[in-house]
Design a protein around this motif. Structure first.
Motif, PDB file in Angstrom:
ATOM      1  N   ALA A 115     -19.437  -3.806  35.774  1.00 13.76           N
ATOM      2  CA  ALA A 115     -19.127  -3.693  34.341  1.00 13.76           C
ATOM      3  C   ALA A 115     -18.038  -2.658  34.049  1.00 13.76           C
ATOM      4  O   ALA A 115     -18.156  -1.862  33.117  1.00 13.76           O
ATOM      5  CB  ALA A 115     -20.388  -3.365  33.540  1.00 13.76           C
ATOM      6  N   ALA A 116     -16.987  -2.645  34.853  1.00 21.28           N
ATOM      7  CA  ALA A 116     -15.757  -1.885  34.613  1.00 21.28           C
ATOM      8  C   ALA A 116     -15.869  -0.391  34.902  1.00 21.28           C
ATOM      9  O   ALA A 116     -15.010   0.175  35.580  1.00 21.28           O
ATOM     10  CB  ALA A 116     -15.250  -2.093  33.187  1.00 21.28           C
ATOM     11  N   ASN A 117     -16.896   0.286  34.392  1.00 20.53           N
ATOM     12  CA  ASN A 117     -16.951   1.749  34.484  1.00 20.53           C
ATOM     13  C   ASN A 117     -18.077   2.291  35.345  1.00 20.53           C
ATOM     14  O   ASN A 117     -18.159   3.508  35.539  1.00 20.53           O
ATOM     15  CB  ASN A 117     -17.100   2.362  33.088  1.00 20.53           C
ATOM     16  N   TYR A 118     -18.961   1.435  35.845  1.00 20.94           N
ATOM     17  CA  TYR A 118     -20.219   1.914  36.405  1.00 20.94           C
ATOM     18  C   TYR A 118     -20.386   1.532  37.867  1.00 20.94           C
ATOM     19  O   TYR A 118     -19.611   0.780  38.440  1.00 20.94           O
ATOM     20  CB  TYR A 118     -21.391   1.358  35.588  1.00 20.94           C
ATOM     21  N   ARG A 119     -21.456   2.076  38.468  1.00 23.35           N
ATOM     22  CA  ARG A 119     -21.947   1.634  39.766  1.00 23.35           C
ATOM     23  C   ARG A 119     -23.324   1.005  39.544  1.00 23.35           C
ATOM     24  O   ARG A 119     -24.021   1.347  38.589  1.00 23.35           O
ATOM     25  CB  ARG A 119     -22.080   2.808  40.738  1.00 23.35           C
ATOM     26  N   LEU A 120     -23.744   0.132  40.452  1.00 22.96           N
ATOM     27  CA  LEU A 120     -25.028  -0.541  40.258  1.00 22.96           C
ATOM     28  C   LEU A 120     -26.181   0.450  40.098  1.00 22.96           C
ATOM     29  O   LEU A 120     -27.078   0.247  39.279  1.00 22.96           O
ATOM     30  CB  LEU A 120     -25.316  -1.471  41.449  1.00 22.96           C
ATOM     31  N   ILE A 131      -6.837 -10.471  24.632  1.00 24.49           N
ATOM     32  CA  ILE A 131      -8.091 -10.269  25.367  1.00 24.49           C
ATOM     33  C   ILE A 131      -9.240 -10.867  24.571  1.00 24.49           C
ATOM     34  O   ILE A 131      -9.420 -10.557  23.386  1.00 24.49           O
ATOM     35  CB  ILE A 131      -8.349  -8.769  25.606  1.00 24.49           C
ATOM     36  N   THR A 132     -10.025 -11.745  25.199  1.00 25.60           N
ATOM     37  CA  THR A 132     -11.194 -12.339  24.550  1.00 25.60           C
ATOM     38  C   THR A 132     -12.389 -12.290  25.479  1.00 25.60           C
ATOM     39  O   THR A 132     -12.267 -12.518  26.683  1.00 25.60           O
ATOM     40  CB  THR A 132     -10.921 -13.804  24.145  1.00 25.60           C
ATOM     41  N   ASP A 133     -13.556 -11.979  24.907  1.00 26.47           N
ATOM     42  CA  ASP A 133     -14.836 -11.997  25.637  1.00 26.47           C
ATOM     43  C   ASP A 133     -14.744 -11.274  26.972  1.00 26.47           C
ATOM     44  O   ASP A 133     -15.133 -11.806  28.023  1.00 26.47           O
ATOM     45  CB  ASP A 133     -15.299 -13.447  25.859  1.00 26.47           C
ATOM     46  N   SER A 134     -14.267 -10.058  26.948  1.00 23.85           N
ATOM     47  CA  SER A 134     -14.038  -9.313  28.180  1.00 23.85           C
ATOM     48  C   SER A 134     -14.439  -7.853  28.014  1.00 23.85           C
ATOM     49  O   SER A 134     -14.629  -7.366  26.901  1.00 23.85           O
ATOM     50  CB  SER A 134     -12.571  -9.399  28.606  1.00 23.85           C
ATOM     51  N   ILE A 135     -14.564  -7.169  29.144  1.00 23.15           N
ATOM     52  CA  ILE A 135     -14.778  -5.719  29.176  1.00 23.15           C
ATOM     53  C   ILE A 135     -13.572  -5.092  29.856  1.00 23.15           C
ATOM     54  O   ILE A 135     -13.169  -5.519  30.943  1.00 23.15           O
ATOM     55  CB  ILE A 135     -16.053  -5.346  29.938  1.00 23.15           C
ATOM     56  N   ILE A 136     -13.001  -4.074  29.227  1.00 27.04           N
ATOM     57  CA  ILE A 136     -11.861  -3.358  29.790  1.00 27.04           C
ATOM     58  C   ILE A 136     -12.287  -1.914  30.059  1.00 27.04           C
ATOM     59  O   ILE A 136     -12.755  -1.220  29.163  1.00 27.04           O
ATOM     60  CB  ILE A 136     -10.646  -3.378  28.842  1.00 27.04           C
ATOM     61  N   GLY A 137     -12.140  -1.459  31.308  1.00 21.72           N
ATOM     62  CA  GLY A 137     -12.520  -0.099  31.658  1.00 21.72           C
ATOM     63  C   GLY A 137     -11.525   0.931  31.164  1.00 21.72           C
ATOM     64  O   GLY A 137     -10.496   0.606  30.544  1.00 21.72           O
ATOM     65  N   ASP A 138     -11.805   2.180  31.452  1.00 19.35           N
ATOM     66  CA  ASP A 138     -10.968   3.281  31.000  1.00 19.35           C
ATOM     67  C   ASP A 138      -9.666   3.343  31.790  1.00 19.35           C
ATOM     68  O   ASP A 138      -9.599   3.007  32.973  1.00 19.35           O
ATOM     69  CB  ASP A 138     -11.707   4.612  31.169  1.00 19.35           C
ATOM     70  N   GLY A 139      -8.608   3.814  31.138  1.00 20.02           N
ATOM     71  CA  GLY A 139      -7.374   4.149  31.808  1.00 20.02           C
ATOM     72  C   GLY A 139      -6.567   2.975  32.326  1.00 20.02           C
ATOM     73  O   GLY A 139      -5.747   3.146  33.237  1.00 20.02           O
ATOM     74  N   ILE A 184     -14.096  -4.125  24.026  1.00 28.80           N
ATOM     75  CA  ILE A 184     -13.567  -3.093  24.915  1.00 28.80           C
ATOM     76  C   ILE A 184     -14.558  -1.958  24.942  1.00 28.80           C
ATOM     77  O   ILE A 184     -14.968  -1.450  23.900  1.00 28.80           O
ATOM     78  CB  ILE A 184     -12.191  -2.595  24.430  1.00 28.80           C
ATOM     79  N   TYR A 185     -14.946  -1.554  26.163  1.00 27.30           N
ATOM     80  CA  TYR A 185     -15.956  -0.519  26.308  1.00 27.30           C
ATOM     81  C   TYR A 185     -15.394   0.644  27.088  1.00 27.30           C
ATOM     82  O   TYR A 185     -14.781   0.462  28.125  1.00 27.30           O
ATOM     83  CB  TYR A 185     -17.186  -1.064  27.057  1.00 27.30           C
ATOM     84  N   SER A 186     -15.598   1.818  26.615  1.00 30.90           N
ATOM     85  CA  SER A 186     -15.244   3.006  27.399  1.00 30.90           C
ATOM     86  C   SER A 186     -16.370   4.011  27.279  1.00 30.90           C
ATOM     87  O   SER A 186     -16.993   4.139  26.241  1.00 30.90           O
ATOM     88  CB  SER A 186     -13.940   3.637  26.884  1.00 30.90           C
ATOM     89  N   SER A 187     -16.666   4.695  28.389  1.00 33.50           N
ATOM     90  CA  SER A 187     -17.761   5.657  28.385  1.00 33.50           C
ATOM     91  C   SER A 187     -17.390   6.864  27.542  1.00 33.50           C
ATOM     92  O   SER A 187     -16.248   7.269  27.457  1.00 33.50           O
ATOM     93  CB  SER A 187     -18.083   6.087  29.825  1.00 33.50           C
ATOM     94  N   SER A 188     -18.384   7.460  26.936  1.00 37.01           N
ATOM     95  CA  SER A 188     -18.162   8.631  26.093  1.00 37.01           C
ATOM     96  C   SER A 188     -18.587   9.881  26.840  1.00 37.01           C
ATOM     97  O   SER A 188     -19.751  10.083  27.103  1.00 37.01           O
ATOM     98  CB  SER A 188     -18.969   8.488  24.788  1.00 37.01           C
TER      99      SER A 188
END
Length: 482
Positions: A90-95, A357-365, A3-7
């Protein structure tokens, strides 16, 4: 589970320390009263020759020019309302965040973003993400939107035309090189190594090429490179076989020297003096960098070199490439030395009930109930209800949180019970669900008939390369099977 969330704090601190960002809206704003370290900039322009041995640091001597991307039918419908650089990844970003972050991490802090096609979303993102932190004249990300003037009353006609018409902006600072970057590629590169190679070889232009071409075509051009990495020929859309495109294998030319074919990435380092000469003197009618400026530079006797790159690189030019890039991001977006920056949104942490949840990226909120998520990317503010199964898919997310009472007030009988997000007991496999889509209950998005290509926009989806794409703001009714 990953699980990734921006800081927000680390992002803010990093950019504040760089004192680097500005946008076109505050271009003329006076500096604030931060205790900024003053950087000496000579009054006169330094020797622009690449043989100049007293080079300034990269943050003073190199300016990056990033293109937001033009129309591309292969990415449709993802580019229906946004440019390529603005597509979420990648859930939280733009290209475009990948390219801007490479610049920041390489200490290249004079960054111009040229935008034109479907640019509203991209302009908004760049302005919000990279302005307001340590404002300073010499360190910035500046958006240059396509414009018309008394001299040029049309829009930008290509990458070279855009740079030519913006040279009056780029010449504001005494940089010695321009770094030209497409804004829709996904990769991690230290541009310091590229600039050093360019200067060491005393090249007029350096082009980044791929060490292996087996997984990439030559959409940005194909270079014929000799044993010293000198580019002797550059062509667009060449008629070469796959065996010809294997760059690691050399061949012997008629004059006895060896050469190989190398695909270009569209990343160029060009000396300031050489750029001005090419655009204003030699090739004044040229519109495109790849098809006109690079071949023209070779024909005019300029020294064009290749810089080989052997890392991960993806040209996100199609729905299939976008899908692969997101799947790769699950494994590749974790590097403390080269962080990825984006707009801080101050969203709450994702809430998870009995989610598996396995092998996944979950965005914020996100709000995840009793669901199963495998090998997927789930974007910000996504709501996933009970008994949902999501496999190998991309859920782009939502711009808003929508409550049940908000849905009821809309009054549409068919849609009133379908909230933004994924409804109960639905199953999604190998699909892309674009932003703000409403998936009803017990919906099967599984490509049941193994269709490769299909256009069902009126029904809220298309199929590209066997991947189902649910359109932005689409509504998929309960019990639908796709």
């Amino acid at each position: 589970m990953q699980i990734y969330s921006s800081s927000y704090s680390s992002y803010s601190t990093k950019l504040t320390n760089l004192h680097m960002i500005r946008s076109s809206s505050n271009h003329n704003q006076e500096r604030n009263n931060y205790n900024l370290k003053q950087i000496f900039v000579p009054n006169s322009c330094p020797n622009l020759s690449v043989s100049n041995t007293q080079q300034l640091p990269l943050n003073q001597s190199v300016a990056a020019i990033v293109f937001g991307g033009g129309p591309d039918s292969e990415l449709y419908p993802l580019t229906k309302t946004r440019s390529k650089g603005a597509i979420p990844i990648a859930a939280n970003y733009r290209l475009i965040d990948s390219v801007i972050s490479n610049c920041i991490n390489s200490d290249i802090t004079k960054i111009y973003a040229i935008t034109q096609f479907n640019s509203t979303s991209l302009n908004s993102h760049l302005t919000k993400a990279y302005s307001g932190f340590g404002l300073g004249k010499d360190r910035f990300v500046e958006v240059i939107a396509a414009y018309q003037s008394l001299e040029d009353q049309g829009w930008f006609q290509g990458s070279a035309d855009a740079i030519r018409r913006c040279l009056w902006v780029f010449e504001e600072f005494p940089v010695t090189e321009f770094l030209v970057l497409p804004g829709h590629h996904l990769y991690r590169m230290d541009y310091n190594t590229l600039i050093e190679d360019h200067r060491r070889s005393k090249a007029d232009i350096t082009i980044v090429g791929l060490s292996s071409a087996t997984d990439h075509d030559s959409g940005f051009g194909l270079m014929e490179v000799d044993s010293t990495n000198l580019v002797t020929k550059f062509t667009i859309n060449p008629k070469k076989t796959q065996q010809d495109l294997i760059s690691v294998e050399s061949r012997t030319r008629s004059d006895g020297t060896s050469s190989c074919y190398v695909p270009s990435t569209g990343i160029y380092v060009i000396g300031r003096e050489q750029m001005v000469k090419l655009l204003r003197e030699c090739l004044v009618k040229a519109k495109d960098m790849a098809s006109e400026i690079i071949p023209g530079a070779i024909s005019h006797g300029m020294k064009v070199k290749a810089h080989m790159f052997d890392g991960y690189w993806e040209d996100v030019k199609s729905v299939g490439a976008y899908y692969r890039a997101n799947m790769e991001s699950i494994k590749r977006f974790y590097d403390k030395q080269c962080p990825l920056y984006t707009m801080p949104r101050c969203l709450p942490p994702s809430s998870m009930g009995e989610a598996v949840i396995t092998d996944s990226i979950i965005g914020d909120g996100c709000i995840l109930d009793r669901c199963v998520i495998r090998g997927s990317v789930v974007g910000m503010r996504t709501r996933i209800a009970n008994e949902v199964i999501i496999e190998d898919s991309i859920i782009v997310g939502s711009n808003i949180y929508e409550m049940e009472e908000d849905v009821r007030r809309k009054g549409n009988e068919k849609k009133k019970e379908i909230r933004i997000g994924i409804g109960e007991k639905s199953r999604i496999r190998k699909a892309i669900v674009d932003k703000n889509a409403r998936i009803g209950q017990n919906v099967m998005i599984i490509n049941r008939d193994n269709v490769e290509e299909s256009n069902r926009e009126a029904e809220g989806y298309v199929i590209r390369e066997g991947i189902i794409v649910i359109l932005r703001n689409a509504v998929i009714l309960d019990d639908s099977i796709i």
